[in-house]
Design a protein around this motif. Sequence first.
Motif, PDB file in Angstrom:
ATOM      1  N   ALA A  29       6.974 -46.634 -31.030  1.00 14.92           N
ATOM      2  CA  ALA A  29       7.239 -48.004 -31.270  1.00 14.92           C
ATOM      3  C   ALA A  29       6.726 -48.897 -32.005  1.00 14.92           C
ATOM      4  CB  ALA A  29       7.822 -48.645 -29.806  1.00 14.92           C
ATOM      5  N   ASP A  30       5.238 -48.806 -31.855  1.00 13.25           N
ATOM      6  CA  ASP A  30       4.546 -49.871 -32.733  1.00 13.25           C
ATOM      7  C   ASP A  30       3.556 -49.367 -33.645  1.00 13.25           C
ATOM      8  OD1 ASP A  30       2.551 -48.265 -31.233  1.00 13.25           O
ATOM      9  OD2 ASP A  30       1.506 -49.800 -30.110  1.00 13.25           O
ATOM     10  N   TYR A  31       3.988 -48.068 -34.226  1.00 15.86           N
ATOM     11  CA  TYR A  31       3.210 -47.469 -35.234  1.00 15.86           C
ATOM     12  C   TYR A  31       3.187 -48.023 -36.462  1.00 15.86           C
ATOM     13  CZ  TYR A  31       1.520 -42.868 -36.511  1.00 15.86           C
ATOM     14  OH  TYR A  31       0.658 -41.591 -37.124  1.00 15.86           O
ATOM     15  N   PHE A  32       4.019 -49.211 -36.998  1.00 17.11           N
ATOM     16  CA  PHE A  32       3.894 -49.751 -38.048  1.00 17.11           C
ATOM     17  C   PHE A  32       3.461 -51.192 -38.078  1.00 17.11           C
ATOM     18  CE2 PHE A  32       6.486 -46.106 -38.932  1.00 17.11           C
ATOM     19  CZ  PHE A  32       5.725 -45.485 -40.002  1.00 17.11           C
ATOM     20  N   ARG A  33       3.171 -51.672 -36.770  1.00 13.01           N
ATOM     21  CA  ARG A  33       2.415 -52.885 -36.375  1.00 13.01           C
ATOM     22  C   ARG A  33       1.152 -52.970 -37.072  1.00 13.01           C
ATOM     23  NH1 ARG A  33       3.285 -54.740 -30.357  1.00 13.01           N
ATOM     24  NH2 ARG A  33       1.387 -55.763 -31.054  1.00 13.01           N
ATOM     25  N   GLY A  92      -5.289 -48.411 -35.279  1.00 11.57           N
ATOM     26  CA  GLY A  92      -5.970 -47.987 -34.169  1.00 11.57           C
ATOM     27  C   GLY A  92      -5.642 -46.580 -33.875  1.00 11.57           C
ATOM     28  N   TYR A  93      -4.549 -46.079 -34.256  1.00  8.37           N
ATOM     29  CA  TYR A  93      -4.298 -44.647 -34.078  1.00  8.37           C
ATOM     30  C   TYR A  93      -5.348 -43.708 -34.552  1.00  8.37           C
ATOM     31  CZ  TYR A  93       0.214 -45.610 -31.756  1.00  8.37           C
ATOM     32  OH  TYR A  93       1.082 -46.340 -30.948  1.00  8.37           O
ATOM     33  N   TYR A  94      -5.528 -42.615 -33.994  1.00 10.55           N
ATOM     34  CA  TYR A  94      -6.582 -41.884 -34.410  1.00 10.55           C
ATOM     35  C   TYR A  94      -6.391 -41.074 -35.855  1.00 10.55           C
ATOM     36  CZ  TYR A  94     -10.047 -38.183 -34.733  1.00 10.55           C
ATOM     37  OH  TYR A  94     -11.193 -37.224 -35.053  1.00 10.55           O
ATOM     38  N   ARG A 140     -11.818 -42.384 -38.856  1.00  7.63           N
ATOM     39  CA  ARG A 140     -12.461 -41.472 -38.082  1.00  7.63           C
ATOM     40  C   ARG A 140     -11.684 -40.113 -37.962  1.00  7.63           C
ATOM     41  NH1 ARG A 140     -11.258 -42.608 -32.123  1.00  7.63           N
ATOM     42  NH2 ARG A 140      -9.148 -43.842 -32.275  1.00  7.63           N
ATOM     43  N   GLY A 141     -10.328 -40.207 -38.132  1.00  7.41           N
ATOM     44  CA  GLY A 141      -9.268 -38.894 -38.139  1.00  7.41           C
ATOM     45  C   GLY A 141      -9.405 -38.248 -39.487  1.00  7.41           C
ATOM     46  N   HIS A 142     -10.214 -38.679 -40.313  1.00 10.67           N
ATOM     47  CA  HIS A 142     -10.189 -37.763 -41.544  1.00 10.67           C
ATOM     48  C   HIS A 142     -11.523 -37.220 -41.979  1.00 10.67           C
ATOM     49  CE1 HIS A 142      -6.728 -40.535 -41.784  1.00 10.67           C
ATOM     50  NE2 HIS A 142      -6.076 -39.587 -42.522  1.00 10.67           N
ATOM     51  N   ASN A 143     -11.578 -36.258 -43.141  1.00  8.72           N
ATOM     52  CA  ASN A 143     -12.674 -35.291 -43.503  1.00  8.72           C
ATOM     53  C   ASN A 143     -13.212 -36.392 -44.613  1.00  8.72           C
ATOM     54  OD1 ASN A 143     -11.746 -33.591 -41.662  1.00  8.72           O
ATOM     55  ND2 ASN A 143     -10.492 -32.672 -43.241  1.00  8.72           N
ATOM     56  N   THR A 144     -13.951 -37.479 -43.959  1.00  3.74           N
ATOM     57  CA  THR A 144     -14.560 -38.361 -45.074  1.00  3.74           C
ATOM     58  C   THR A 144     -15.814 -38.738 -44.476  1.00  3.74           C
ATOM     59  OG1 THR A 144     -14.158 -40.095 -46.612  1.00  3.74           O
ATOM     60  CG2 THR A 144     -13.005 -40.402 -44.106  1.00  3.74           C
ATOM     61  N   ALA A 183     -14.239 -33.128 -29.499  1.00  3.24           N
ATOM     62  CA  ALA A 183     -12.697 -32.889 -29.753  1.00  3.24           C
ATOM     63  C   ALA A 183     -12.221 -34.223 -30.354  1.00  3.24           C
ATOM     64  CB  ALA A 183     -12.086 -33.061 -28.030  1.00  3.24           C
ATOM     65  N   ALA A 184     -11.221 -34.184 -30.886  1.00  2.33           N
ATOM     66  CA  ALA A 184     -10.659 -35.349 -31.687  1.00  2.33           C
ATOM     67  C   ALA A 184      -9.827 -36.011 -30.475  1.00  2.33           C
ATOM     68  CB  ALA A 184      -9.665 -34.754 -32.673  1.00  2.33           C
ATOM     69  N   ASP A 185     -10.419 -36.869 -29.831  1.00  2.00           N
ATOM     70  CA  ASP A 185      -9.913 -37.722 -28.791  1.00  2.00           C
ATOM     71  C   ASP A 185      -9.017 -38.846 -29.173  1.00  2.00           C
ATOM     72  OD1 ASP A 185     -11.179 -36.204 -26.826  1.00  2.00           O
ATOM     73  OD2 ASP A 185     -12.955 -37.788 -26.697  1.00  2.00           O
ATOM     74  N   GLY A 186      -7.710 -38.860 -28.588  1.00  3.01           N
ATOM     75  CA  GLY A 186      -6.891 -39.473 -29.409  1.00  3.01           C
ATOM     76  C   GLY A 186      -5.754 -38.968 -30.217  1.00  3.01           C
ATOM     77  N   TRP A 187      -5.944 -37.752 -30.534  1.00  6.99           N
ATOM     78  CA  TRP A 187      -4.977 -36.979 -31.276  1.00  6.99           C
ATOM     79  C   TRP A 187      -4.277 -36.109 -30.628  1.00  6.99           C
ATOM     80  CZ3 TRP A 187      -2.033 -37.228 -34.918  1.00  6.99           C
ATOM     81  CH2 TRP A 187      -1.155 -36.017 -35.588  1.00  6.99           C
ATOM     82  N   ILE A 188      -2.821 -35.710 -30.768  1.00  7.77           N
ATOM     83  CA  ILE A 188      -1.989 -35.269 -29.888  1.00  7.77           C
ATOM     84  C   ILE A 188      -1.961 -33.919 -29.876  1.00  7.77           C
ATOM     85  CG2 ILE A 188      -0.453 -37.249 -30.174  1.00  7.77           C
ATOM     86  CD1 ILE A 188       1.276 -35.416 -32.380  1.00  7.77           C
ATOM     87  N   ARG A 189      -2.815 -33.094 -30.713  1.00  9.08           N
ATOM     88  CA  ARG A 189      -2.844 -31.631 -30.757  1.00  9.08           C
ATOM     89  C   ARG A 189      -4.331 -31.104 -30.530  1.00  9.08           C
ATOM     90  NH1 ARG A 189       1.544 -32.292 -33.757  1.00  9.08           N
ATOM     91  NH2 ARG A 189       0.573 -32.747 -35.726  1.00  9.08           N
TER      92      ARG A 189
END
Length: 714
Positions: A501-505, A511-513, A518-522, A636-642
Motif C-alpha cells: 500500500a505504501d510503496y510509492f509514498r 526504506g524498502y531494501y 544498500r539493495g544494489h551492486n554499487t 543475508a539481504a535482510d528486508g528482502w522477500i526472497r
Amino acid sequence: MTRGRIDRRTCLGALAAPMVIPARGRAAAMDAGDGRAGSPSPANADDGADAQDSPPSQATAATTPRLLFTRDELSRMRARAGHPRLSRFRDAVIARATATLTAPPLVPSITMRGEPDPPGEDKGLSCARALQGRVFTLGMAWEITGERRYLEHATVQLEQAVRDWRIWVDTAHQPPFDLMTGELSLTFGIALDWLLQANDAARRASIVNGVVGRGLDAYLAAIERPTPPGWHTAPHNWNTVCNGGAVVLALALQASIADRPRPENGAYGRAGDEAGGAAEASLADKVARVLQKAVPAMEHYWDHLRDDGGWDEGTGYWRYGHRYALMAAEALRRSGNPAGDAVFARAGVRRTGYFPLVFNPGTRLAAGFGDSNSRAYDPIFYFLGARYRDAAFIWYQDRAPLDTERVGWPDAALALIWRPVDEPWLPENTPNYTPHLPAAAVFEGIGWALLAPRQPDPPHFLSFKNGSLAANHTHLDLNHVSVGVGDEMLLIELGNRPYPADYFRADRRYGYYEIGTRGHNTVLVGGRGQVHGRKGRLLPLIERGDLRILSGVADDAYELSAPVARRHVCTLDDGQVYLVIDQIETTEAQPIELRWHTGGDWTIGDGGSALVTSGAARGAMRMLAASGIPSMSVAAADGWIRPVSVLRVECPASTRHLVATVVVPGATEAPSMSMASSRDGASAWVRIGPREIAFTLNQSGFRLRESRASAEHH
C-alpha cells in the motif's frame, strides 16, 4: 505505479453510477444501420452455441472498423490465419476464447492495495486487463470462425463491465480516472469501432451510454479541474495509458457520430429528433474536448523518449507505456490526425524496439533496472517491425513464449493482425538471421549500458546503470551493475516486491531494501546511500583495441558529501573479463562498502578472491583497494522477500578510495591482481594476470594511458 494516498471507500458510490444520456438520442446517434443479416440477438435470446454468421468481412461494410485495423485487414487475417507463422496464434485465440465462454465473470474487488481480495474477485486493474484480453480474443475468434457465440460473449463482457462493475478506478489510485479507466477506455473504444457495430442499435446505445459516463466524462472531470492530475502531462506510463485510452475512445465515438444518418432536409423536425440532435451535439463537444486535451498531453511522453530509443522506466514499463502510446498514435494516424504521423516520424520511436532487445538478452533474462524489471515481449514488436520493415523486432517477438492460459492482454489476438508474413525482408527469409546489436550497447541519454562479448544471445554480459534518480520507478542505484552468464543471473538486480500500500509514498518507498542503495551492486559511503532526485550521467564509451571503457558519474548523489563518486567499467580480452574500478572522494574521512547480491552462493577465498555460483552459472572475482585487501564477509539481504546472499566488501575510513574488482564469468578462479595509485589519486595502474592498465582519473573521467602485457611476462 501510483502517487498519493486516498480514502477510496468514500468514493465508490460516486464511481459506480454512469452519467445518463437520453436513450433515444444515444440510440439514434449510434445506429449506423449496418443491415447485417444474422446479427447477434440480445443476450437473453437463444442464439445456438454453434450458429454462424455470414463471414464478417462480407457482412459489415457500412460501418467498417478503422482505428487499429479495417474490415479488409481482418479479412486478410482470416485468410492467412493458417499460415505456418500464424497458426499458433490462431489456435491460441480459439482455445482461449472457447475457455472464456465458461469462465466466471470478472468482478473487481474494492479492497485496498495490499489487502486480500474476496473469493472470485480481483483488483480493478487486473480485471481491466482481463476484460481487454477476453473481448479482443473473443472478437478475433468470431472473425476467424464466424461463430457468433464468441461475438455474443464479448458483448456480454462489455455489458457486465458498464452495468455491474462497482469501480472503474483501481482502489490503489485517485478517482475519477486512472490506469484502470484508461485501459477500459481503449478496450471499449476498439470494441465500439469493431465489434459493437454488429449489434442492434438499442444494445449498442446501452453500452455506449455507460462508457461515455464512466470513461469519457470521468476523463474530462479529471483533466478539466483547475489543477489536473500529475499524470496528464507526465513523462511516464500513466500519461499514455490514461490519455491514450481516452483518445481511442473519443476517436471511436467521433467516428460513430460521423456515421449517423442525417435527416434528408438537414434539419431535426420532431421533438425526438431534436433530443437526438442535442445529445449528439453534447457528445461531439465532449469528444472534441478530450482530443484537445489528450493529444498534446501525450507529447510530453514522446519528448521524454531519447533519439536512441532508451526509456528510463525500464523494459517492463516500456512495454506498458509504449503499448498504449503506439496504439493511440496508430488510431490517430488512421483517423487523419497529423499527431499520429508525427509520432512515427520520431527517430526515437523508430529505434525504441532496440532498447528491450538489448536489455532482454537471450531468451529468459531481463538485464534492466528498477521496478518491473521484466522481459518486454509484446505484439507491439510485430507492429513496429511491420511499420519500419525491421526484421530484428519480428525476430525478437517470434521467440516469445505463447501462454494460452494467460488471462491478461490479448497478445495472440493482436499478433494475428500485426505479424507480417510472406515479405522478403522478414527474418525467416534470411538464413541464420540474427539482428545486428553492438557488443557494447550504450543508451547514453538514460545512462544505461550493456557490455558483452557479442549480441544477441551473449555467453555472458554486464549491465550498467546510471542516469537520473528522479526517473519514474527508479531505485537509488547509480553505478549498479548486474552480471548474467548464459540464461542465469549471477550478480542480480532485485527488482520489486508485489506493490504494498505504501510503496510509492515518498516517506516510505526508499526504506524498502530493494529500492535503497544498500539493495544494489554499487557503493555505500559511510554506510549511507544515494538521494532521490539526484542525477548521474554516463560518459561516452571509450574503445581502444580490445578494451571498452564506460564511466558512470554519481558525484554529489549521496546523503553524505561525496564530490567524486564514480565507477569505471572496462572489458578486457575481447569481453571475457570485466574490470570495475570505484573512485570515491569525500569531504570527511568515510568508510565505503561495495555490495554484491546473488540468488546463489558465495565462497570467499584468499587474497581478496571470491567465487559466486548460481545454478549452473559461476564467476570468479577478486577485489583490491589501493590501500590493500579489503575486508570481505557474506550476509543475508535482510528486508528482502526472497533468499539472497550479499558479499560485503568494506574499506576503512579515508577521504580517497580506489577499489578494483575483476569479474571473470564462467571461471572458478580469478587471476592475480595488483594495484597502485599516485599520492593525489589522479593516476593509477592495475595489473590483472599478465595485463597492465595505466590510466588517469580526473574531472573528464577515465583516461587510458596505456594497456600492455607486463614486463615479467614477456
